[in-house]
Design an enzyme around this catalytic site. Structure first.
Site, PDB file in Angstrom:
ATOM      1  N   ASP A  19     -31.385  -3.264 -32.225  1.00  0.00           N
ATOM      2  CA  ASP A  19     -30.589  -3.393 -31.009  1.00  0.00           C
ATOM      3  C   ASP A  19     -31.537  -3.436 -29.799  1.00  0.00           C
ATOM      4  O   ASP A  19     -32.479  -4.208 -29.804  1.00  0.00           O
ATOM      5  CB  ASP A  19     -29.561  -2.251 -30.950  1.00  0.00           C
ATOM      6  CG  ASP A  19     -28.497  -2.461 -29.899  1.00  0.00           C
ATOM      7  OD1 ASP A  19     -27.502  -3.144 -30.209  1.00  0.00           O
ATOM      8  OD2 ASP A  19     -28.655  -1.953 -28.771  1.00  0.00           O
TER       9      ASP A  19
ATOM     10  N   ASP B 252     -22.924  -7.475 -39.618  1.00  0.00           N
ATOM     11  CA  ASP B 252     -23.006  -7.276 -38.174  1.00  0.00           C
ATOM     12  C   ASP B 252     -22.497  -8.550 -37.506  1.00  0.00           C
ATOM     13  O   ASP B 252     -23.110  -9.609 -37.651  1.00  0.00           O
ATOM     14  CB  ASP B 252     -24.454  -7.005 -37.757  1.00  0.00           C
ATOM     15  CG  ASP B 252     -24.603  -6.697 -36.275  1.00  0.00           C
ATOM     16  OD1 ASP B 252     -23.632  -6.886 -35.518  1.00  0.00           O
ATOM     17  OD2 ASP B 252     -25.704  -6.280 -35.878  1.00  0.00           O
TER      18      ASP B 252
ATOM     19  N   HIS C 260     -23.588  -3.067 -37.851  1.00  0.00           N
ATOM     20  CA  HIS C 260     -24.632  -3.129 -36.834  1.00  0.00           C
ATOM     21  C   HIS C 260     -25.652  -2.007 -36.985  1.00  0.00           C
ATOM     22  O   HIS C 260     -26.849  -2.219 -36.842  1.00  0.00           O
ATOM     23  CB  HIS C 260     -23.992  -3.078 -35.449  1.00  0.00           C
ATOM     24  CG  HIS C 260     -24.960  -3.192 -34.321  1.00  0.00           C
ATOM     25  ND1 HIS C 260     -25.718  -4.327 -34.103  1.00  0.00           N
ATOM     26  CD2 HIS C 260     -25.301  -2.311 -33.345  1.00  0.00           C
ATOM     27  CE1 HIS C 260     -26.484  -4.147 -33.036  1.00  0.00           C
ATOM     28  NE2 HIS C 260     -26.253  -2.937 -32.560  1.00  0.00           N
TER      29      HIS C 260
END
Length: 263
Positions: free
Chosen positions: A85, A212, A241
């Protein structure tokens, strides 16, 4: 800045993203610390680190600068940087701007670029964060992003660092720092990092999950194609995710093997 520092040997730097903290890596740290020195910082505004209370206190440069100063203060060299991320734009920048400190990359569910949104799903996520504002519960967001059900105590652990509306400024800021438009303040540096990454030739493991909606297996292939030292992208089944949360033990085993293979 709070950080976990366990084990000995060549360092492995674990960088989290939105809206998590170093707790996300709790399943990876024990196996990794048996073969390396493991460092897991909390970005400012997250976890046990200080939390400036204004959204405007946060920027891409500020987050990067904090991690660069940490690497300098601890004199990290031969480092394997593990990113997911928002850890991606920060950690990949460290690799290209301080190559004398970074030897390897492990890239999990992230991207680097500017001028467009990562996906339509990401735009929906940004609107969700804007709509909820300080009522956002980070633990619930993690729960919604996982394929498998999370125990209540895990959700509470993700919520724990954010007990007041003011403590959530960093969480609310991160989506606004993604350069979805070419004139966004983060855009020039993101594009610069992306271009430099295409010339970075250290070993890299690209490991994404299969479920994801933002960083899909196709995004994994694009990331692997961008980094010269990466092999084909690998896909972890049965995770969303936050793949460290759902498949942490499996990922730890693969990273340990990668460290040995690329030593």
């Amino acid at each position: 800045m709070h950080y976990v520092d366990e084990g000995s040997g060549d360092p492995v730097l674990l960088l989290h993203g939105e809206p998590s903290w170093a707790y996300l890596y709790r399943k990876l740290i024990p196996p990794l610390q048996r073969v390396s020195r493991v460092l897991a910082p909390d970005f400012f505004g997250f976890g046990r680190s200080d939390k400036p209370t204004r959204i405007e206190d946060y920027s891409y440069d500020i987050h990067y600068g904090a991690i660069e100063r940490l690497a300098e203060a601890l004199d990290l060299r031969g480092t394997t940087v593990v990113v997911q991320d928002w850890g991606g734009p920060v950690g990949l920048r460290l690799a290209v701007e301080r190559p004398e400190r970074v030897a390897r990359l492990v890239v999990l569910n992230t991207g680097i670029g500017a001028g467009r949104a990562p996906s339509a799903e990401w735009l929906r996520f940004r609107e969700f964060v804007r709509r909820l504002g300080t009522e956002l519960r980070p633990g619930q967001l993690v729960r919604l992003s996982c394929v498998n059900e999370l125990a209540d105590e895990v959700v509470e652990a993700y919520d724990a660092p954010f007990p007041t509306p003011e403590s959530k400024a960093g969480v609310l800021a991160f989506p606004e720092l993604v350069p979805t438009e070419p004139d966004h303040p983060s855009a020039p540096k993101m594009l610069e990092v992306q271009a430099a990454l295409a010339r970075w030739d250290g070993p890299a493991l690209v490991l994404f999950s299969d479920s994801d909606p933002i960083f899909t297996p196709a995004a994994a292939d694009r990331m692997a194609a961008l980094i010269p030292g990466a092999g084909p992208a690998e896909i972890v089944a049965g995770a969303g995710h936050f793949l460290q949360e759902e498949k942490g033990e499996e990922i730890a085993e693969r990273v340990v093997r990668f460290l040995a293979e690329s030593a």
